[in-house]
Write a protein that holds these residues in place. Structure first.
Motif, PDB file in Angstrom:
ATOM      1  N   GLY A 222      23.806  38.246 110.001  1.00 28.53           N
ATOM      2  CA  GLY A 222      23.348  39.169 111.024  1.00 28.53           C
ATOM      3  C   GLY A 222      23.653  40.530 110.698  1.00 28.53           C
ATOM      4  N   HIS A 223      23.761  40.884 109.587  1.00 31.77           N
ATOM      5  CA  HIS A 223      24.152  42.455 109.168  1.00 31.77           C
ATOM      6  C   HIS A 223      22.795  43.206 108.828  1.00 31.77           C
ATOM      7  CE1 HIS A 223      26.545  45.677 107.132  1.00 31.77           C
ATOM      8  NE2 HIS A 223      27.240  45.512 108.291  1.00 31.77           N
ATOM      9  N   GLY A 224      21.576  42.564 108.853  1.00 33.56           N
ATOM     10  CA  GLY A 224      20.509  43.267 108.524  1.00 33.56           C
ATOM     11  C   GLY A 224      20.128  43.231 107.293  1.00 33.56           C
ATOM     12  N   THR A 225      19.093  43.878 106.624  1.00 32.85           N
ATOM     13  CA  THR A 225      18.622  43.988 105.310  1.00 32.85           C
ATOM     14  C   THR A 225      19.532  44.744 104.474  1.00 32.85           C
ATOM     15  OG1 THR A 225      16.693  43.674 106.261  1.00 32.85           O
ATOM     16  CG2 THR A 225      16.570  44.788 103.998  1.00 32.85           C
ATOM     17  N   HIS A 226      19.819  44.300 103.336  1.00 32.72           N
ATOM     18  CA  HIS A 226      20.645  45.124 102.274  1.00 32.72           C
ATOM     19  C   HIS A 226      19.649  45.337 101.129  1.00 32.72           C
ATOM     20  CE1 HIS A 226      25.060  44.404 103.694  1.00 32.72           C
ATOM     21  NE2 HIS A 226      24.247  44.289 104.794  1.00 32.72           N
ATOM     22  N   HIS A 227      20.154  46.485 100.241  1.00 30.92           N
ATOM     23  CA  HIS A 227      19.605  46.799  99.260  1.00 30.92           C
ATOM     24  C   HIS A 227      20.116  46.407  97.995  1.00 30.92           C
ATOM     25  CE1 HIS A 227      17.744  49.067 102.524  1.00 30.92           C
ATOM     26  NE2 HIS A 227      16.510  49.254 102.019  1.00 30.92           N
ATOM     27  N   TYR A 228      19.484  45.915  96.931  1.00 29.57           N
ATOM     28  CA  TYR A 228      20.248  45.739  95.825  1.00 29.57           C
ATOM     29  C   TYR A 228      19.523  46.485  94.681  1.00 29.57           C
ATOM     30  CZ  TYR A 228      22.386  42.086  98.554  1.00 29.57           C
ATOM     31  OH  TYR A 228      23.113  41.316  99.505  1.00 29.57           O
ATOM     32  N   HIS A 229      20.384  47.132  93.812  1.00 30.84           N
ATOM     33  CA  HIS A 229      19.694  47.896  92.693  1.00 30.84           C
ATOM     34  C   HIS A 229      20.205  47.158  91.441  1.00 30.84           C
ATOM     35  CE1 HIS A 229      18.880  51.411  95.268  1.00 30.84           C
ATOM     36  NE2 HIS A 229      19.758  50.656  95.945  1.00 30.84           N
ATOM     37  N   PHE A 230      19.456  46.911  90.440  1.00 28.18           N
ATOM     38  CA  PHE A 230      19.232  46.526  89.255  1.00 28.18           C
ATOM     39  C   PHE A 230      19.047  47.221  88.217  1.00 28.18           C
ATOM     40  CE2 PHE A 230      18.429  43.063  92.257  1.00 28.18           C
ATOM     41  CZ  PHE A 230      19.243  42.078  91.951  1.00 28.18           C
TER      42      PHE A 230
ATOM     43  N   GLU B 217      15.100  50.733  86.827  1.00 35.22           N
ATOM     44  CA  GLU B 217      15.977  50.353  88.140  1.00 35.22           C
ATOM     45  C   GLU B 217      14.835  49.536  88.760  1.00 35.22           C
ATOM     46  OE1 GLU B 217      18.883  51.696  91.285  1.00 35.22           O
ATOM     47  OE2 GLU B 217      18.349  53.090  89.831  1.00 35.22           O
ATOM     48  N   LEU B 218      15.318  48.424  89.342  1.00 34.34           N
ATOM     49  CA  LEU B 218      14.556  47.649  90.323  1.00 34.34           C
ATOM     50  C   LEU B 218      15.177  47.862  91.605  1.00 34.34           C
ATOM     51  CD1 LEU B 218      12.246  45.503  91.023  1.00 34.34           C
ATOM     52  CD2 LEU B 218      13.906  43.841  90.304  1.00 34.34           C
ATOM     53  N   MET B 219      14.961  47.805  92.605  1.00 35.39           N
ATOM     54  CA  MET B 219      15.664  47.799  94.065  1.00 35.39           C
ATOM     55  C   MET B 219      14.781  46.815  94.996  1.00 35.39           C
ATOM     56  SD  MET B 219      15.665  48.664  97.490  1.00 35.39           S
ATOM     57  CE  MET B 219      14.391  49.612  97.647  1.00 35.39           C
ATOM     58  N   GLY B 220      15.834  45.773  95.059  1.00 36.58           N
ATOM     59  CA  GLY B 220      15.282  44.490  96.085  1.00 36.58           C
ATOM     60  C   GLY B 220      15.962  44.396  97.508  1.00 36.58           C
ATOM     61  N   THR B 221      15.290  43.872  98.248  1.00 40.69           N
ATOM     62  CA  THR B 221      15.992  43.894  99.696  1.00 40.69           C
ATOM     63  C   THR B 221      16.007  42.330  99.890  1.00 40.69           C
ATOM     64  OG1 THR B 221      13.643  44.124 100.799  1.00 40.69           O
ATOM     65  CG2 THR B 221      15.067  46.032 100.445  1.00 40.69           C
ATOM     66  N   TYR B 222      17.314  42.108 100.762  1.00 40.91           N
ATOM     67  CA  TYR B 222      17.523  40.822 101.201  1.00 40.91           C
ATOM     68  C   TYR B 222      18.540  40.655 102.318  1.00 40.91           C
ATOM     69  CZ  TYR B 222      19.254  35.882 101.166  1.00 40.91           C
ATOM     70  OH  TYR B 222      19.556  34.515 101.567  1.00 40.91           O
ATOM     71  N   SER B 223      17.634  39.629 103.448  1.00 41.95           N
ATOM     72  CA  SER B 223      18.668  39.725 104.707  1.00 41.95           C
ATOM     73  C   SER B 223      18.719  38.309 104.856  1.00 41.95           C
ATOM     74  CB  SER B 223      18.025  40.356 105.882  1.00 41.95           C
ATOM     75  OG  SER B 223      16.795  39.960 105.805  1.00 41.95           O
ATOM     76  N   ARG B 224      19.640  37.793 105.628  1.00 49.54           N
ATOM     77  CA  ARG B 224      19.852  36.250 105.951  1.00 49.54           C
ATOM     78  C   ARG B 224      19.090  35.825 107.174  1.00 49.54           C
ATOM     79  NH1 ARG B 224      25.743  33.935 105.125  1.00 49.54           N
ATOM     80  NH2 ARG B 224      26.124  35.066 103.239  1.00 49.54           N
TER      81      ARG B 224
END
Length: 68
Positions: free
Chosen positions: A19-27, A61-68
């Protein structure tokens, strides 16, 4: 590898709070001019990046997004 937000080394996968929305993940991928870095047994990300900086030949760098 550095210590992650999970408190251990290694990839743990995306895991934002429900329930915290979309998060950004940086690789980050760094090509270095050395085979290894002199680091403590469980370095923080900032320590790895600081030790690598003088040896960087190329970076991506790759930035991906993820949310539950």
């Amino acid at each position: 590898q550095a210590v992650t937000d999970f408190g251990r080394t290694g990839y743990g996968g995306p895991c934002p709070p429900a329930g915290h929305g979309t998060h950004h993940y940086h690789f980050k991928l760094l090509a270095l001019d050395v085979a290894g870095l002199e680091l403590a047994e469980k370095p923080e990300c900032t320590e790895v990046e600081a030790a690598a900086t003088p040896h960087v030949l190329a970076r991506a760098e790759l930035m991906g997004t993820y949310s539950r």
